[in-house]
Design a protein around this motif. Structure first.
Motif, PDB file in Angstrom:
ATOM      1  N   VAL A 151      10.123  -0.058  -3.543  1.00  9.10           N
ATOM      2  CA  VAL A 151       9.434   1.045  -4.238  1.00  9.10           C
ATOM      3  C   VAL A 151       9.974   1.170  -5.664  1.00  9.10           C
ATOM      4  CG1 VAL A 151       9.054   3.536  -4.280  1.00  9.10           C
ATOM      5  CG2 VAL A 151       8.914   2.295  -2.117  1.00  9.10           C
ATOM      6  N   ALA A 203       0.879  -1.184   0.000  1.00  9.97           N
ATOM      7  CA  ALA A 203       0.000   0.000   0.000  1.00  9.97           C
ATOM      8  C   ALA A 203       0.905   1.218   0.000  1.00  9.97           C
ATOM      9  CB  ALA A 203      -0.869  -0.027   1.252  1.00  9.97           C
ATOM     10  N   LEU A 204       1.296   1.655  -1.188  1.00  7.91           N
ATOM     11  CA  LEU A 204       2.382   2.662  -1.257  1.00  7.91           C
ATOM     12  C   LEU A 204       2.009   4.034  -0.736  1.00  7.91           C
ATOM     13  CD1 LEU A 204       4.164   1.776  -4.611  1.00  7.91           C
ATOM     14  CD2 LEU A 204       5.069   1.637  -2.310  1.00  7.91           C
ATOM     15  N   SER A 205       0.742   4.446  -0.899  1.00  9.76           N
ATOM     16  CA  SER A 205       0.383   5.792  -0.459  1.00  9.76           C
ATOM     17  C   SER A 205       0.243   5.841   1.058  1.00  9.76           C
ATOM     18  CB  SER A 205      -0.936   6.215  -1.098  1.00  9.76           C
ATOM     19  OG  SER A 205      -1.330   7.444  -0.546  1.00  9.76           O
ATOM     20  N   ILE A 206       0.752   6.897   1.655  1.00  6.33           N
ATOM     21  CA  ILE A 206       0.532   7.074   3.099  1.00  6.33           C
ATOM     22  C   ILE A 206      -0.432   8.231   3.359  1.00  6.33           C
ATOM     23  CG2 ILE A 206       2.655   6.001   3.971  1.00  6.33           C
ATOM     24  CD1 ILE A 206       3.745   8.935   4.123  1.00  6.33           C
ATOM     25  N   GLY A 207      -1.142   8.652   2.282  1.00  2.00           N
ATOM     26  CA  GLY A 207      -2.256   9.597   2.434  1.00  2.00           C
ATOM     27  C   GLY A 207      -1.871  10.997   2.861  1.00  2.00           C
ATOM     28  N   THR A 208      -0.660  11.418   2.533  1.00  2.00           N
ATOM     29  CA  THR A 208      -0.247  12.748   3.008  1.00  2.00           C
ATOM     30  C   THR A 208      -1.037  13.882   2.349  1.00  2.00           C
ATOM     31  OG1 THR A 208       1.543  12.603   1.426  1.00  2.00           O
ATOM     32  CG2 THR A 208       2.130  12.272   3.730  1.00  2.00           C
ATOM     33  N   LEU A 209      -1.595  13.622   1.165  1.00  2.00           N
ATOM     34  CA  LEU A 209      -2.330  14.689   0.488  1.00  2.00           C
ATOM     35  C   LEU A 209      -3.735  14.866   1.068  1.00  2.00           C
ATOM     36  CD1 LEU A 209      -1.312  13.997  -3.216  1.00  2.00           C
ATOM     37  CD2 LEU A 209      -0.373  15.668  -1.652  1.00  2.00           C
ATOM     38  N   LYS A 210      -4.129  13.917   1.947  1.00  2.00           N
ATOM     39  CA  LYS A 210      -5.493  13.976   2.488  1.00  2.00           C
ATOM     40  C   LYS A 210      -5.590  14.805   3.764  1.00  2.00           C
ATOM     41  CE  LYS A 210      -6.831   9.364   1.024  1.00  2.00           C
ATOM     42  NZ  LYS A 210      -6.717   8.055   1.644  1.00  2.00           N
ATOM     43  N   LYS A 211      -4.477  15.288   4.287  1.00  2.00           N
ATOM     44  CA  LYS A 211      -4.528  15.905   5.623  1.00  2.00           C
ATOM     45  C   LYS A 211      -5.417  17.159   5.630  1.00  2.00           C
ATOM     46  CE  LYS A 211      -0.388  18.722   5.586  1.00  2.00           C
ATOM     47  NZ  LYS A 211      -0.641  20.036   5.367  1.00  2.00           N
TER      48      LYS A 211
END
Ligand code: HEM
Length: 465
Positions: free
Chosen positions: A426, A160-168
């Motif tokens: 990666v 699961a490569l995305s760590i959702g930083t753009l969602k903050k």
């Protein structure tokens, strides 16, 4: 004859100081004779008192984002081991593998990281990264089991490569921003030294608080999980099967919450920006080298689009060479240092020719410039400035202590294998997914130097399926 008591006091103080200096001088002379060494005399400073002559060059290099290049050039011109004046203190700079081996391994106990503790303490407390001696050894023992092979060979989490930083969420001071600012404040405190006594940065204090509170939630959760696991194990009399989570592992080894929080912050600081910077540097350079991408595509074809297992990943040699080469050309910890806690000796760098063993007086900081050492043409050949992964093929190149992205000796990076696995995974998966990687950045790689170094413009690339 009447003697002024103030004058007598002054005379006694002067005599006392002269006595101390004489004793120090005689001790040094004897030490130098006994160890057959010489002081380091080579230098690039013209002002021998405060070293102010190099200030304008340093400021220009900071403005032009060329601090690392300038350091490498100074070594290239003046020699591999130099002394430099930094206002009131004299430091020794070296890019000599044998010297670095001596500092980090052979004479490990002659040096400390004491100068690191205070600038890092407001964010990290005391933990593996900023302590010495018994406290450090205890931290290392606490953390080491979490980096055993079976712990890092589980690659499923990486998929699961995305760590959702753009969602903050917008507006509030998020953890990532606070952590960033707190790290910048560490750098400022390190530079200010004794001036910290009169310096206060309220935003840094707020950011440190945000970071500690954020991590505290994980601590509480980990302690609860460890307690319930141990109760279950007591009931059943056997070890329960569980997912390995770093904070839970720590909590199963100690119940001291402050210790867990400090170690989590220490490991986060050591492991977060380093791996991220490696990936940004790597993709920046690869995007400008389509032939290397093509070669990587050929290599990963053997996996037939399946995600690799740990052993398959280790078999991807060209992937490994690319990661090695990125860490050589752009080591993310590009400079480092240790402070001598007693008079000691380095094998090389003393005397006018720099060939004698070098005397290191107690209290001296010995700094080593991994970035400059990794570009030595006598170690890596005339194309040392080029990104050429093939140089690592067949194990022909053996730089030993001349290649040091993860440090060496007892304080070698504890996350080395984990970071290499993460970066290779990666890279391998991106190569599988995308036929082409195109650069969207016309300029050359430029440094963004803080505690670590990364590409100033990040990695602006286009990906083609
Ligand atoms: C490309 C990635 C990485 C690089 C280049 C790197 C490099 C380094 C270097 C040069 C040091 C020595 C610092 C010093 O003593 O002055 C170090 C120490 C350390 N690293 Fe890494 N690191 C990386 C990733 C990680 C990761 C992923 C973790 C953990 C998750 C980690 C944990 C640590 C810790 C805890 C220390 C302190 C060890 C000690 O003092 O005993 N590192 N690392």
């Amino acid at each position: 004859m009447d003697l002024n008591p103030k004058l007598i006091l002054l005379l006694l103080a002067a005599l006392g100081l002269a006595g101390i200096s004489l004793r120090r001088y005689l001790h040094t002379r004897q030490f130098i004779r006994r160890h057959n060494c010489q002081p380091v005399t080579r230098t690039f400073n013209k002002d021998p008192f405060l070293g102010l002559d190099i200030l304008s060059g340093t400021i220009r290099a900071i403005k032009d984002h060329q601090v690392l290049q300038r350091g490498a050039a100074l070594h290239h011109i003046h020699g591999n081991t130099l002394k430099a004046k930094e206002l009131t203190s004299t430091i020794i700079l070296t890019i000599e593998p044998e010297n670095i081996k001596t500092i980090l391994s052979l004479n490990f106990t002659d040096y400390s990281l004491g100068h690191r503790l205070e600038p890092f303490r407001p964010l990290l407390g005391e933990g593996i990264f900023n302590t010495d001696g018994a406290h450090w050894a205890e931290s290392r023992a606490l953390i080491r089991p979490s980096f055993a092979r079976d712990q890092i060979a589980d690659l499923t989490l990486l998929e699961a490569l995305s760590i959702g930083t753009l969602k903050k969420s917008q507006g509030e001071l998020g953890f990532a921003d606070a952590f960033q600012y707190s790290q910048q404040a560490i750098l400022t405190r390190s530079l200010l030294g004794p001036l910290n006594a009169v310096y206060r940065d309220r935003k840094a204090e707020e950011c440190d608080r945000v970071c500690r509170e954020f991590v505290q939630e994980f601590v509480e959760e980990a302690v609860r999980a460890a307690e319930s696991r141990s109760e279950k194990e007591k009931e059943t009399g056997s070890e329960t099967k569980h997912k390995r989570i770093f904070s839970h592992e720590l909590a199963s080894r100690t119940s001291a919450k402050e210790r867990i929080r400090n170690e989590l912050l220490n490991v986060l600081l050591a492991g977060r920006d380093t791996t991220a910077s490696l990936l940004a540097n790597l993709f920046f350079v690869l995007a400008k080298n389509p032939a290397i991408w093509e070669k990587l595509r050929d290599e990963v074809a053997v996996l037939q689009n399946r995600p690799p297992t740990y052993d398959e990943l280790r078999g991807l040699k060209y992937v490994e060479y690319c990661v090695n080469e990125s860490l050589r050309l752009h080591p993310v910890v590009p400079r480092n240092g240790r402070k001598a806690i007693r008079d000691t000796v380095l094998p090389l760098g003393g005397g006018d020719d720099g060939l004698s063993p070098a005397f290191v007086p107690k209290g001296t900081v010995v700094a080593y410039y991994t970035y400059a050492m990794h570009r030595r043409t006598d170690i890596y050949g005339p194309d040392a400035e080029e990104f050429r992964p093939e140089r690592w093929a067949d194990g022909a190149l053996r730089p030993r202590w001349g290649y040091l992205p993860f440090n060496g000796g007892p304080r070698i990076c504890i996350g080395q294998r984990y970071a290499l696995t993460e970066a290779s995974y990666v890279l391998g998966r991106m190569v599988q997914e995308f036929r082409e990687l195109e650069s969207r950045d016309p300029g050359p790689w430029e440094e963004n130097l803080s505690l670590t170094v990364c590409s100033r413009n990040g990695a602006r690339v286009g990906l083609v399926r």
